[in-house]
Motif scaffolding. Structure first.
Motif, PDB file in Angstrom:
ATOM      1  N   ALA A 275       0.584  -0.756   0.096  1.00 20.68           N
ATOM      2  CA  ALA A 275       0.139  -0.215   0.280  1.00 20.68           C
ATOM      3  C   ALA A 275       0.769   1.023   0.037  1.00 20.68           C
ATOM      4  O   ALA A 275       0.114   2.321  -0.338  1.00 20.68           O
ATOM      5  CB  ALA A 275      -0.368  -0.201   0.953  1.00 20.68           C
ATOM      6  N   ALA A 276       1.969   1.414   0.518  1.00 13.51           N
ATOM      7  CA  ALA A 276       3.497   2.721   0.455  1.00 13.51           C
ATOM      8  C   ALA A 276       3.479   1.837  -0.700  1.00 13.51           C
ATOM      9  O   ALA A 276       5.121   3.227  -0.318  1.00 13.51           O
ATOM     10  CB  ALA A 276       3.836   2.083   2.153  1.00 13.51           C
ATOM     11  N   GLY A 277       3.506   1.440  -1.818  1.00 16.17           N
ATOM     12  CA  GLY A 277       4.355   1.398  -2.759  1.00 16.17           C
ATOM     13  C   GLY A 277       6.014   0.724  -2.225  1.00 16.17           C
ATOM     14  O   GLY A 277       6.703   1.126  -3.445  1.00 16.17           O
ATOM     15  N   ILE A 278       6.372   0.309  -1.246  1.00 17.99           N
ATOM     16  CA  ILE A 278       7.754  -0.100  -1.220  1.00 17.99           C
ATOM     17  C   ILE A 278       7.430  -1.628  -1.966  1.00 17.99           C
ATOM     18  O   ILE A 278       6.802  -2.810  -1.516  1.00 17.99           O
ATOM     19  CB  ILE A 278       7.702  -0.392   0.564  1.00 17.99           C
ATOM     20  N   LYS A 279       8.630  -1.885  -2.661  1.00 12.72           N
ATOM     21  CA  LYS A 279       8.537  -2.906  -3.431  1.00 12.72           C
ATOM     22  C   LYS A 279       9.352  -4.172  -2.034  1.00 12.72           C
ATOM     23  O   LYS A 279       8.897  -5.122  -2.782  1.00 12.72           O
ATOM     24  CB  LYS A 279       9.937  -3.014  -4.243  1.00 12.72           C
ATOM     25  N   ARG A 280      10.083  -3.879  -1.538  1.00 12.60           N
ATOM     26  CA  ARG A 280      10.859  -4.645  -0.585  1.00 12.60           C
ATOM     27  C   ARG A 280      11.459  -4.445   0.870  1.00 12.60           C
ATOM     28  O   ARG A 280      12.034  -3.491   0.833  1.00 12.60           O
ATOM     29  CB  ARG A 280      12.985  -5.439  -1.472  1.00 12.60           C
ATOM     30  N   PRO A 281      12.117  -4.799   1.353  1.00  9.86           N
ATOM     31  CA  PRO A 281      13.003  -4.549   2.984  1.00  9.86           C
ATOM     32  C   PRO A 281      13.733  -4.236   3.121  1.00  9.86           C
ATOM     33  O   PRO A 281      14.244  -4.317   1.554  1.00  9.86           O
ATOM     34  CB  PRO A 281      12.812  -6.103   3.815  1.00  9.86           C
ATOM     35  N   PRO A 282      13.719  -3.027   3.648  1.00 11.88           N
ATOM     36  CA  PRO A 282      15.157  -2.208   3.948  1.00 11.88           C
ATOM     37  C   PRO A 282      16.529  -2.921   4.025  1.00 11.88           C
ATOM     38  O   PRO A 282      16.621  -4.077   4.628  1.00 11.88           O
ATOM     39  CB  PRO A 282      14.677  -1.041   4.926  1.00 11.88           C
ATOM     40  N   ARG A 283      17.622  -2.384   2.896  1.00 10.90           N
ATOM     41  CA  ARG A 283      18.851  -2.733   3.118  1.00 10.90           C
ATOM     42  C   ARG A 283      19.736  -2.350   4.536  1.00 10.90           C
ATOM     43  O   ARG A 283      20.488  -2.951   4.595  1.00 10.90           O
ATOM     44  CB  ARG A 283      19.610  -3.904   2.119  1.00 10.90           C
ATOM     45  N   THR A 284      19.604  -1.162   4.687  1.00 11.25           N
ATOM     46  CA  THR A 284      20.329  -0.090   4.788  1.00 11.25           C
ATOM     47  C   THR A 284      19.889   0.839   5.635  1.00 11.25           C
ATOM     48  O   THR A 284      18.247   0.888   5.784  1.00 11.25           O
ATOM     49  CB  THR A 284      21.013   0.204   3.970  1.00 11.25           C
ATOM     50  N   MET A 285      20.513   0.983   7.068  1.00 11.36           N
ATOM     51  CA  MET A 285      19.861   2.293   7.614  1.00 11.36           C
ATOM     52  C   MET A 285      18.825   2.938   7.154  1.00 11.36           C
ATOM     53  O   MET A 285      18.143   3.817   7.771  1.00 11.36           O
ATOM     54  CB  MET A 285      20.452   2.451   9.346  1.00 11.36           C
ATOM     55  N   SER A 286      19.650   4.087   6.138  1.00 13.20           N
ATOM     56  CA  SER A 286      18.388   4.941   5.545  1.00 13.20           C
ATOM     57  C   SER A 286      17.333   4.524   5.028  1.00 13.20           C
ATOM     58  O   SER A 286      16.187   4.830   5.279  1.00 13.20           O
ATOM     59  CB  SER A 286      19.855   6.184   4.736  1.00 13.20           C
ATOM     60  N   GLU A 287      17.378   3.623   4.212  1.00 15.85           N
ATOM     61  CA  GLU A 287      15.965   3.261   3.789  1.00 15.85           C
ATOM     62  C   GLU A 287      15.096   2.734   4.598  1.00 15.85           C
ATOM     63  O   GLU A 287      13.827   2.643   4.797  1.00 15.85           O
ATOM     64  CB  GLU A 287      16.613   1.354   3.212  1.00 15.85           C
ATOM     65  N   PHE A 288      16.019   1.621   6.297  1.00 15.62           N
ATOM     66  CA  PHE A 288      14.906   1.598   7.376  1.00 15.62           C
ATOM     67  C   PHE A 288      14.381   2.775   7.619  1.00 15.62           C
ATOM     68  O   PHE A 288      12.773   2.711   7.774  1.00 15.62           O
ATOM     69  CB  PHE A 288      15.893   0.953   8.081  1.00 15.62           C
ATOM     70  N   ARG A 289      15.417   4.206   7.802  1.00 20.88           N
ATOM     71  CA  ARG A 289      14.000   5.021   8.269  1.00 20.88           C
ATOM     72  C   ARG A 289      13.238   5.794   7.391  1.00 20.88           C
ATOM     73  O   ARG A 289      12.370   6.269   7.797  1.00 20.88           O
ATOM     74  CB  ARG A 289      15.471   6.164   8.491  1.00 20.88           C
ATOM     75  N   ARG A 290      13.929   5.831   5.933  1.00 23.55           N
ATOM     76  CA  ARG A 290      13.235   6.420   4.687  1.00 23.55           C
ATOM     77  C   ARG A 290      11.097   5.743   4.713  1.00 23.55           C
ATOM     78  O   ARG A 290      10.512   6.134   4.944  1.00 23.55           O
ATOM     79  CB  ARG A 290      13.308   6.194   3.629  1.00 23.55           C
ATOM     80  N   ASP A 291      10.973   3.836   5.489  1.00 28.40           N
ATOM     81  CA  ASP A 291      10.545   2.989   4.958  1.00 28.40           C
ATOM     82  C   ASP A 291       9.336   3.575   5.988  1.00 28.40           C
ATOM     83  O   ASP A 291       7.852   3.218   6.219  1.00 28.40           O
ATOM     84  CB  ASP A 291      10.772   1.687   5.084  1.00 28.40           C
ATOM     85  N   ALA A 292      10.509   3.620   7.680  1.00 27.18           N
ATOM     86  CA  ALA A 292       9.360   3.204   8.406  1.00 27.18           C
ATOM     87  C   ALA A 292       8.681   4.631   9.176  1.00 27.18           C
ATOM     88  O   ALA A 292       7.691   4.479   9.235  1.00 27.18           O
ATOM     89  CB  ALA A 292      10.497   3.615   9.467  1.00 27.18           C
ATOM     90  N   VAL A 293       9.229   5.934   8.427  1.00 28.52           N
ATOM     91  CA  VAL A 293       8.186   7.439   7.749  1.00 28.52           C
ATOM     92  C   VAL A 293       6.925   7.211   6.964  1.00 28.52           C
ATOM     93  O   VAL A 293       5.943   7.707   7.809  1.00 28.52           O
ATOM     94  CB  VAL A 293       9.365   8.197   7.696  1.00 28.52           C
ATOM     95  N   LYS A 294       7.173   6.517   6.690  1.00 30.09           N
ATOM     96  CA  LYS A 294       6.626   6.213   4.718  1.00 30.09           C
ATOM     97  C   LYS A 294       5.385   5.173   5.601  1.00 30.09           C
ATOM     98  O   LYS A 294       4.538   5.740   4.940  1.00 30.09           O
ATOM     99  CB  LYS A 294       7.088   5.276   3.984  1.00 30.09           C
ATOM    100  N   LEU A 295       5.742   4.185   6.744  1.00 34.61           N
ATOM    101  CA  LEU A 295       4.686   3.707   6.260  1.00 34.61           C
ATOM    102  C   LEU A 295       3.389   3.536   7.883  1.00 34.61           C
ATOM    103  O   LEU A 295       2.963   2.888   8.034  1.00 34.61           O
ATOM    104  CB  LEU A 295       5.010   1.990   6.949  1.00 34.61           C
ATOM    105  N   THR A 296       4.058   4.641   8.158  1.00 32.76           N
ATOM    106  CA  THR A 296       3.988   5.585  10.030  1.00 32.76           C
ATOM    107  C   THR A 296       2.430   6.085   9.451  1.00 32.76           C
ATOM    108  O   THR A 296       2.571   7.184   7.887  1.00 32.76           O
ATOM    109  CB  THR A 296       4.292   6.623  10.176  1.00 32.76           C
ATOM    110  N   ARG A 297       1.719   6.310  10.179  1.00 36.39           N
ATOM    111  CA  ARG A 297       0.203   6.648   9.973  1.00 36.39           C
ATOM    112  C   ARG A 297      -1.420   7.260  10.885  1.00 36.39           C
ATOM    113  O   ARG A 297      -0.116   6.362  11.876  1.00 36.39           O
ATOM    114  CB  ARG A 297      -1.203   5.563   9.158  1.00 36.39           C
ATOM    115  N   ARG A 298      -1.336   8.464  11.091  1.00 36.69           N
ATOM    116  CA  ARG A 298      -1.885   8.259  11.565  1.00 36.69           C
ATOM    117  C   ARG A 298      -2.813   9.331  11.951  1.00 36.69           C
ATOM    118  O   ARG A 298      -4.002   9.071  11.058  1.00 36.69           O
ATOM    119  CB  ARG A 298      -0.940   9.996  12.495  1.00 36.69           C
TER     120      ARG A 298
END
Length: 441
Positions: free
Chosen positions: A164-187
Protein backbone atom coordinates in the motif's frame (compact mmCIF):
# COMPACT_ATOMS: atom_id res chain seq x y z
CA UNK A 1 11.27 -20.35 22.37
CA UNK A 2 13.29 -18.60 25.02
CA UNK A 3 13.34 -14.93 25.87
CA UNK A 4 16.07 -13.59 28.14
CA UNK A 5 16.15 -9.87 28.72
CA UNK A 6 19.47 -8.21 29.45
CA UNK A 7 19.39 -6.73 32.90
CA UNK A 8 17.06 -9.33 34.36
CA UNK A 9 18.04 -12.92 33.63
CA UNK A 10 21.59 -11.92 32.75
CA UNK A 11 22.40 -11.39 36.41
CA UNK A 12 22.78 -14.52 38.51
CA UNK A 13 24.30 -15.30 41.85
CA UNK A 14 27.50 -16.90 40.63
CA UNK A 15 29.63 -14.34 42.39
CA UNK A 16 28.43 -15.52 45.81
CA UNK A 17 30.55 -17.18 48.42
CA UNK A 18 31.84 -20.61 47.54
CA UNK A 19 31.48 -19.99 43.82
CA UNK A 20 35.24 -20.24 43.18
CA UNK A 21 35.46 -23.64 44.93
CA UNK A 22 32.58 -25.81 43.70
CA UNK A 23 32.33 -29.40 44.93
CA UNK A 24 34.55 -31.71 42.88
CA UNK A 25 33.02 -34.63 41.02
CA UNK A 26 34.65 -37.33 38.95
CA UNK A 27 35.58 -37.89 35.32
CA UNK A 28 36.70 -41.47 36.01
CA UNK A 29 33.26 -43.08 35.81
CA UNK A 30 32.53 -45.83 33.29
CA UNK A 31 29.78 -44.54 30.93
CA UNK A 32 28.86 -48.12 29.97
CA UNK A 33 27.70 -48.94 33.50
CA UNK A 34 24.12 -48.41 34.74
CA UNK A 35 23.59 -44.87 35.99
CA UNK A 36 20.85 -42.28 36.44
CA UNK A 37 21.67 -38.71 35.41
CA UNK A 38 19.93 -35.59 36.65
CA UNK A 39 19.30 -33.06 33.88
CA UNK A 40 18.02 -29.60 34.79
CA UNK A 41 16.70 -27.25 32.10
CA UNK A 42 14.61 -24.11 31.79
CA UNK A 43 11.89 -25.11 29.32
CA UNK A 44 8.38 -24.99 30.73
CA UNK A 45 5.87 -24.68 27.86
CA UNK A 46 4.01 -27.95 27.26
CA UNK A 47 5.27 -28.49 23.72
CA UNK A 48 8.86 -27.69 24.72
CA UNK A 49 8.82 -30.05 27.70
CA UNK A 50 7.45 -32.80 25.49
CA UNK A 51 10.26 -32.17 23.00
CA UNK A 52 12.80 -32.61 25.79
CA UNK A 53 11.12 -35.84 26.90
CA UNK A 54 11.21 -37.17 23.34
CA UNK A 55 14.90 -36.23 23.10
CA UNK A 56 15.63 -38.16 26.28
CA UNK A 57 13.69 -41.16 24.97
CA UNK A 58 15.87 -41.17 21.83
CA UNK A 59 19.01 -40.92 23.96
CA UNK A 60 18.00 -43.73 26.30
CA UNK A 61 17.21 -45.96 23.31
CA UNK A 62 20.83 -45.54 22.19
CA UNK A 63 22.24 -45.76 25.75
CA UNK A 64 20.06 -48.31 27.60
CA UNK A 65 22.37 -48.27 30.63
CA UNK A 66 21.84 -44.51 31.19
CA UNK A 67 18.59 -43.21 32.58
CA UNK A 68 17.87 -39.49 32.59
CA UNK A 69 15.70 -37.76 35.16
CA UNK A 70 14.81 -34.33 33.80
CA UNK A 71 13.62 -31.34 35.79
CA UNK A 72 12.25 -28.37 33.86
CA UNK A 73 11.45 -24.71 34.48
CA UNK A 74 14.64 -24.31 36.54
CA UNK A 75 16.22 -20.87 36.80
CA UNK A 76 19.93 -20.11 36.64
CA UNK A 77 19.81 -18.99 40.26
CA UNK A 78 18.40 -22.32 41.40
CA UNK A 79 20.98 -24.27 39.37
CA UNK A 80 23.86 -22.21 40.71
CA UNK A 81 22.77 -22.62 44.32
CA UNK A 82 22.54 -26.39 43.83
CA UNK A 83 25.96 -26.58 42.17
CA UNK A 84 27.60 -24.58 44.92
CA UNK A 85 26.08 -26.86 47.53
CA UNK A 86 26.79 -30.11 45.68
CA UNK A 87 25.37 -33.29 47.14
CA UNK A 88 23.36 -36.14 45.74
CA UNK A 89 20.47 -34.00 44.55
CA UNK A 90 22.58 -31.63 42.42
CA UNK A 91 22.24 -31.95 38.62
CA UNK A 92 24.80 -33.72 36.45
CA UNK A 93 23.86 -31.89 33.25
CA UNK A 94 22.58 -28.32 33.19
CA UNK A 95 21.30 -25.97 30.51
CA UNK A 96 20.74 -22.24 30.54
CA UNK A 97 19.01 -19.70 28.34
CA UNK A 98 21.50 -17.04 29.48
CA UNK A 99 24.51 -17.04 27.18
CA UNK A 100 25.78 -13.93 28.96
CA UNK A 101 26.62 -16.08 31.98
CA UNK A 102 29.01 -18.44 30.18
CA UNK A 103 32.02 -16.44 31.40
CA UNK A 104 30.91 -17.06 34.96
CA UNK A 105 30.19 -20.74 34.40
CA UNK A 106 33.70 -21.24 33.02
CA UNK A 107 35.70 -19.01 35.37
CA UNK A 108 33.95 -20.27 38.51
CA UNK A 109 34.75 -23.88 37.70
CA UNK A 110 31.15 -24.94 38.30
CA UNK A 111 30.85 -26.17 34.68
CA UNK A 112 33.67 -28.45 33.52
CA UNK A 113 35.87 -27.83 30.50
CA UNK A 114 34.39 -29.95 27.70
CA UNK A 115 37.47 -29.99 25.46
CA UNK A 116 38.99 -33.09 27.16
CA UNK A 117 35.74 -34.99 26.64
CA UNK A 118 35.59 -33.95 22.99
CA UNK A 119 39.18 -35.04 22.42
CA UNK A 120 38.54 -38.35 24.16
CA UNK A 121 35.52 -39.15 22.00
CA UNK A 122 36.77 -37.64 18.73
CA UNK A 123 34.33 -34.76 18.41
CA UNK A 124 35.91 -31.91 16.42
CA UNK A 125 33.97 -28.89 17.60
CA UNK A 126 35.20 -26.69 14.75
CA UNK A 127 33.80 -29.11 12.18
CA UNK A 128 30.51 -29.60 14.02
CA UNK A 129 29.49 -26.14 15.26
CA UNK A 130 29.42 -22.74 13.52
CA UNK A 131 32.14 -20.44 14.83
CA UNK A 132 29.75 -17.72 15.96
CA UNK A 133 27.95 -20.24 18.20
CA UNK A 134 31.20 -21.60 19.62
CA UNK A 135 32.23 -18.05 20.46
CA UNK A 136 29.40 -17.52 22.93
CA UNK A 137 29.83 -20.92 24.60
CA UNK A 138 33.47 -20.40 25.60
CA UNK A 139 35.39 -17.98 27.81
CA UNK A 140 39.10 -17.21 27.57
CA UNK A 141 39.75 -20.39 25.63
CA UNK A 142 37.75 -22.70 27.90
CA UNK A 143 34.83 -24.50 26.27
CA UNK A 144 32.68 -25.12 29.35
CA UNK A 145 29.43 -25.16 27.34
CA UNK A 146 28.10 -26.12 23.93
CA UNK A 147 25.19 -24.67 21.96
CA UNK A 148 21.83 -26.42 22.28
CA UNK A 149 19.80 -24.77 19.50
CA UNK A 150 20.02 -21.05 18.81
CA UNK A 151 17.93 -17.94 18.33
CA UNK A 152 18.49 -15.50 15.50
CA UNK A 153 16.91 -12.06 15.33
CA UNK A 154 15.54 -10.44 12.21
CA UNK A 155 12.84 -8.19 10.80
CA UNK A 156 9.16 -9.10 10.48
CA UNK A 157 7.25 -6.91 8.06
CA UNK A 158 3.66 -6.42 6.92
CA UNK A 159 3.61 -7.14 3.20
CA UNK A 160 0.20 -5.57 2.69
CA UNK A 161 1.31 -2.34 4.37
CA UNK A 162 4.46 -2.33 2.21
CA UNK A 163 2.41 -2.77 -0.96
CA UNK A 164 0.00 0.00 0.00
CA UNK A 165 2.95 2.34 0.64
CA UNK A 166 4.58 1.41 -2.67
CA UNK A 167 7.59 -0.24 -1.01
CA UNK A 168 8.78 -3.18 -3.09
CA UNK A 169 11.18 -4.94 -0.67
CA UNK A 170 12.36 -4.82 2.94
CA UNK A 171 14.97 -2.15 3.72
CA UNK A 172 18.60 -3.24 3.60
CA UNK A 173 20.40 -0.16 4.90
CA UNK A 174 19.67 2.08 7.86
CA UNK A 175 18.78 5.04 5.66
CA UNK A 176 16.26 2.88 3.79
CA UNK A 177 14.98 1.66 7.15
CA UNK A 178 14.32 5.18 8.37
CA UNK A 179 12.70 6.22 5.09
CA UNK A 180 10.40 3.18 5.03
CA UNK A 181 9.50 3.45 8.73
CA UNK A 182 8.33 7.03 8.19
CA UNK A 183 6.48 6.16 5.00
CA UNK A 184 4.65 3.28 6.68
CA UNK A 185 3.50 5.36 9.65
CA UNK A 186 -0.16 6.36 9.68
CA UNK A 187 -1.80 8.80 12.09
CA UNK A 188 -5.37 9.48 13.16
CA UNK A 189 -7.11 12.84 12.86
CA UNK A 190 -5.93 13.91 16.32
CA UNK A 191 -2.29 13.13 15.44
CA UNK A 192 -1.95 9.91 17.45
CA UNK A 193 -0.54 6.78 15.83
CA UNK A 194 -2.86 4.44 13.99
CA UNK A 195 0.10 2.44 12.71
CA UNK A 196 3.80 2.97 13.35
CA UNK A 197 6.39 1.96 10.77
CA UNK A 198 8.73 0.63 13.47
CA UNK A 199 8.98 1.03 17.23
CA UNK A 200 12.64 1.95 17.82
CA UNK A 201 12.63 2.47 21.60
CA UNK A 202 15.03 0.26 23.54
CA UNK A 203 12.45 -0.62 26.20
CA UNK A 204 10.20 -2.28 23.64
CA UNK A 205 10.09 -6.08 23.89
CA UNK A 206 13.24 -7.42 22.16
CA UNK A 207 14.76 -4.04 21.25
CA UNK A 208 17.68 -4.09 23.69
CA UNK A 209 20.64 -1.92 22.56
CA UNK A 210 22.99 -4.89 22.13
CA UNK A 211 20.57 -6.62 19.73
CA UNK A 212 20.32 -3.54 17.52
CA UNK A 213 24.01 -2.65 17.85
CA UNK A 214 24.88 -6.12 16.51
CA UNK A 215 24.25 -4.76 13.00
CA UNK A 216 27.44 -2.70 13.41
CA UNK A 217 29.53 -5.74 14.41
CA UNK A 218 30.90 -4.17 17.61
CA UNK A 219 33.86 -5.25 19.72
CA UNK A 220 33.02 -4.65 23.36
CA UNK A 221 36.41 -5.53 24.88
CA UNK A 222 40.07 -5.30 23.94
CA UNK A 223 42.49 -8.22 24.19
CA UNK A 224 43.09 -7.52 27.86
CA UNK A 225 39.38 -7.67 28.62
CA UNK A 226 38.93 -3.92 29.06
CA UNK A 227 35.80 -2.19 27.80
CA UNK A 228 36.41 -0.24 24.58
CA UNK A 229 33.02 1.19 23.67
CA UNK A 230 34.36 4.76 23.60
CA UNK A 231 36.79 3.78 20.83
CA UNK A 232 34.46 1.42 18.98
CA UNK A 233 34.10 2.89 15.47
CA UNK A 234 30.40 2.09 15.10
CA UNK A 235 29.10 3.30 18.46
CA UNK A 236 28.48 6.92 17.51
CA UNK A 237 26.88 6.04 14.19
CA UNK A 238 24.65 3.51 15.96
CA UNK A 239 23.52 6.03 18.57
CA UNK A 240 22.95 8.77 16.00
CA UNK A 241 21.00 6.36 13.80
CA UNK A 242 18.84 5.33 16.74
CA UNK A 243 18.23 8.89 17.86
CA UNK A 244 17.50 9.97 14.28
CA UNK A 245 14.92 7.21 13.87
CA UNK A 246 13.24 8.23 17.13
CA UNK A 247 13.09 11.85 16.02
CA UNK A 248 11.83 11.04 12.51
CA UNK A 249 8.98 8.94 13.91
CA UNK A 250 7.62 11.62 16.21
CA UNK A 251 9.96 11.92 19.17
CA UNK A 252 10.69 9.89 22.26
CA UNK A 253 7.75 11.02 24.37
CA UNK A 254 5.14 10.26 21.68
CA UNK A 255 6.70 6.87 20.97
CA UNK A 256 6.83 5.98 24.66
CA UNK A 257 3.18 6.89 25.08
CA UNK A 258 2.29 4.60 22.20
CA UNK A 259 4.57 1.81 23.46
CA UNK A 260 3.15 1.73 26.97
CA UNK A 261 -0.28 0.88 25.56
CA UNK A 262 0.86 -2.29 23.80
CA UNK A 263 0.40 -4.79 26.63
CA UNK A 264 2.06 -8.18 27.03
CA UNK A 265 4.54 -9.35 24.41
CA UNK A 266 3.02 -12.83 24.14
CA UNK A 267 -0.63 -11.89 24.16
CA UNK A 268 -3.05 -11.83 21.24
CA UNK A 269 -2.81 -8.03 21.37
CA UNK A 270 0.80 -7.96 20.17
CA UNK A 271 1.09 -4.73 18.13
CA UNK A 272 2.57 -6.37 15.04
CA UNK A 273 -0.14 -9.03 15.04
CA UNK A 274 -2.86 -6.39 15.38
CA UNK A 275 -1.44 -4.16 12.65
CA UNK A 276 -0.18 -1.35 14.91
CA UNK A 277 3.38 -1.92 13.69
CA UNK A 278 4.44 -2.41 10.08
CA UNK A 279 7.94 -3.68 10.97
CA UNK A 280 9.12 -5.49 14.07
CA UNK A 281 12.41 -6.91 15.43
CA UNK A 282 12.03 -10.42 16.86
CA UNK A 283 13.36 -13.96 16.96
CA UNK A 284 12.43 -16.91 14.78
CA UNK A 285 9.74 -18.06 17.23
CA UNK A 286 7.46 -15.10 16.40
CA UNK A 287 6.40 -16.87 13.22
CA UNK A 288 4.63 -19.54 15.27
CA UNK A 289 2.58 -16.88 17.05
CA UNK A 290 1.67 -15.24 13.75
CA UNK A 291 0.58 -18.57 12.25
CA UNK A 292 -1.54 -19.45 15.29
CA UNK A 293 -3.08 -15.97 15.39
CA UNK A 294 -4.09 -16.20 11.71
CA UNK A 295 -3.42 -12.51 11.28
CA UNK A 296 -5.39 -10.72 8.63
CA UNK A 297 -2.46 -9.65 6.48
CA UNK A 298 0.45 -11.14 4.55
CA UNK A 299 3.76 -11.00 6.38
CA UNK A 300 7.38 -11.79 5.65
CA UNK A 301 10.81 -11.91 7.27
CA UNK A 302 14.16 -10.40 6.39
CA UNK A 303 17.46 -9.57 8.08
CA UNK A 304 17.58 -6.32 10.02
CA UNK A 305 19.15 -3.51 7.94
CA UNK A 306 22.85 -2.68 8.26
CA UNK A 307 24.78 0.62 8.29
CA UNK A 308 24.90 2.41 4.96
CA UNK A 309 28.69 2.12 4.74
CA UNK A 310 28.64 -1.66 5.34
CA UNK A 311 26.21 -3.01 2.70
CA UNK A 312 28.30 -6.17 2.24
CA UNK A 313 27.29 -7.30 5.74
CA UNK A 314 23.56 -7.36 4.96
CA UNK A 315 22.15 -10.65 6.14
CA UNK A 316 23.78 -10.49 9.54
CA UNK A 317 21.92 -10.50 12.83
CA UNK A 318 22.07 -10.96 16.57
CA UNK A 319 22.48 -14.53 17.83
CA UNK A 320 21.89 -16.13 21.17
CA UNK A 321 20.67 -19.50 22.37
CA UNK A 322 20.52 -22.20 24.97
CA UNK A 323 23.82 -23.50 26.32
CA UNK A 324 24.43 -26.84 28.01
CA UNK A 325 27.23 -28.15 30.19
CA UNK A 326 28.31 -30.65 32.82
CA UNK A 327 28.40 -29.82 36.51
CA UNK A 328 31.83 -29.96 38.13
CA UNK A 329 30.14 -31.63 41.11
CA UNK A 330 28.84 -34.55 38.99
CA UNK A 331 30.38 -37.92 39.80
CA UNK A 332 29.22 -39.25 36.43
CA UNK A 333 30.89 -36.82 34.06
CA UNK A 334 31.64 -39.32 31.29
CA UNK A 335 28.04 -40.53 31.24
CA UNK A 336 26.92 -36.88 31.40
CA UNK A 337 29.11 -36.15 28.38
CA UNK A 338 27.30 -38.86 26.42
CA UNK A 339 24.04 -37.00 27.02
CA UNK A 340 25.55 -33.60 26.17
CA UNK A 341 27.19 -35.00 23.05
CA UNK A 342 23.93 -36.56 21.85
CA UNK A 343 21.81 -33.48 22.47
CA UNK A 344 24.24 -31.07 20.83
CA UNK A 345 25.95 -32.95 17.99
CA UNK A 346 23.72 -35.80 16.78
CA UNK A 347 22.30 -34.37 13.55
CA UNK A 348 18.99 -36.24 13.61
CA UNK A 349 18.43 -35.26 17.24
CA UNK A 350 19.29 -31.60 16.68
CA UNK A 351 16.98 -31.40 13.67
CA UNK A 352 14.13 -33.16 15.49
CA UNK A 353 14.47 -30.87 18.51
CA UNK A 354 14.69 -27.75 16.33
CA UNK A 355 11.57 -28.79 14.42
CA UNK A 356 9.68 -29.50 17.63
CA UNK A 357 10.23 -26.10 19.25
CA UNK A 358 10.86 -24.02 16.10
CA UNK A 359 14.36 -22.85 17.04
CA UNK A 360 17.45 -22.55 14.87
CA UNK A 361 19.63 -25.70 14.75
CA UNK A 362 23.09 -25.30 16.26
CA UNK A 363 25.28 -27.54 14.11
CA UNK A 364 26.52 -27.07 10.56
CA UNK A 365 25.02 -30.37 9.41
CA UNK A 366 21.62 -29.68 10.97
CA UNK A 367 21.46 -26.23 9.37
CA UNK A 368 21.84 -27.93 5.97
CA UNK A 369 19.58 -30.91 6.69
CA UNK A 370 16.73 -31.56 4.23
CA UNK A 371 14.72 -32.87 7.20
CA UNK A 372 14.55 -29.40 8.70
CA UNK A 373 11.09 -27.85 8.66
CA UNK A 374 12.25 -24.73 6.90
CA UNK A 375 9.24 -22.75 5.74
CA UNK A 376 9.92 -19.60 3.77
CA UNK A 377 9.84 -17.23 6.75
CA UNK A 378 11.98 -19.51 8.92
CA UNK A 379 14.68 -19.86 6.26
CA UNK A 380 15.51 -16.19 6.81
CA UNK A 381 16.70 -17.00 10.32
CA UNK A 382 18.69 -20.01 9.14
CA UNK A 383 20.55 -17.72 6.75
CA UNK A 384 21.13 -15.20 9.54
CA UNK A 385 22.56 -17.96 11.74
CA UNK A 386 24.90 -19.06 8.93
CA UNK A 387 26.00 -15.53 8.04
CA UNK A 388 29.66 -15.02 8.91
CA UNK A 389 28.97 -11.48 10.16
CA UNK A 390 26.28 -12.54 12.66
CA UNK A 391 27.38 -12.45 16.27
CA UNK A 392 26.47 -12.65 19.93
CA UNK A 393 27.81 -10.44 22.72
CA UNK A 394 31.03 -11.86 24.21
CA UNK A 395 31.11 -13.72 27.50
CA UNK A 396 32.42 -11.79 30.48
CA UNK A 397 33.45 -12.57 34.02
CA UNK A 398 30.35 -11.04 35.59
CA UNK A 399 27.79 -12.27 33.11
CA UNK A 400 25.66 -9.66 31.41
CA UNK A 401 26.46 -6.78 33.76
CA UNK A 402 28.25 -4.87 31.00
CA UNK A 403 25.13 -5.19 28.85
CA UNK A 404 22.99 -3.89 31.69
CA UNK A 405 25.26 -0.84 31.90
CA UNK A 406 25.11 -0.40 28.13
CA UNK A 407 21.33 -0.75 28.21
CA UNK A 408 20.97 1.92 30.90
CA UNK A 409 23.23 4.18 28.87
CA UNK A 410 21.03 3.60 25.80
CA UNK A 411 17.85 4.44 27.70
CA UNK A 412 19.25 7.83 28.62
CA UNK A 413 20.63 8.60 25.19
CA UNK A 414 17.45 7.86 23.25
CA UNK A 415 15.47 9.94 25.74
CA UNK A 416 17.60 12.98 24.90
CA UNK A 417 20.61 12.79 27.22
CA UNK A 418 23.04 13.33 24.36
CA UNK A 419 25.42 16.00 25.67
CA UNK A 420 29.07 15.12 26.20
CA UNK A 421 28.83 11.83 24.35
CA UNK A 422 32.58 11.13 24.30
CA UNK A 423 32.87 11.81 28.02
CA UNK A 424 29.85 9.65 28.82
CA UNK A 425 31.16 6.76 26.72
CA UNK A 426 34.48 6.89 28.56
CA UNK A 427 32.58 6.91 31.83
CA UNK A 428 30.63 3.87 30.65
CA UNK A 429 33.90 2.06 29.92
CA UNK A 430 35.22 2.91 33.38
CA UNK A 431 32.03 1.62 34.98
CA UNK A 432 32.17 -1.67 33.06
CA UNK A 433 35.84 -2.15 33.97
CA UNK A 434 35.16 -1.38 37.63
CA UNK A 435 32.35 -3.93 37.69
CA UNK A 436 34.71 -6.52 36.21
CA UNK A 437 37.38 -5.82 38.82
CA UNK A 438 34.79 -6.12 41.57
CA UNK A 439 33.69 -9.52 40.23
CA UNK A 440 37.32 -10.72 40.34
CA UNK A 441 37.73 -9.83 44.01
Amino acid sequence: MRVVRAGVAALCLLAGSGCANPPTGSDQDDPTQPVTLRFWHGWSEKNEVRAIEESIERFEAQHPNIKVRATGHVTDETVNQALRAGGGDAPDVVSSFTTNNVGQYCSSGMWVDLDPFMRKTGLDKHRVFPKNLLDYTAYQGEQCALPLLADAYGLYYNKDAFAAAGIKRPPRTMSEFRRDAVKLTRRTADGSYRRLGFMPNFRFYQNSPDRMFAQWGPRYFDRKGRSRLAEEPGIRDFLRTQRGLVTALGGYEALEEFRTGFGDEFSAAHPFQTGKLAMHLDGEWRGLFLDKAEVGFRWGTAPLPVPDDRPETYGRGYLTGTVIGIAQSSRHQNAAWELVRFLTSDTKQVVAFANAIHNVPSTKAALRSPELDADRSFRTFLRIARNRYSSAPPASLNGGQYLVSFQDFGYGYEAGDTDGLDRRLRSLDHQIDADTVQAQN
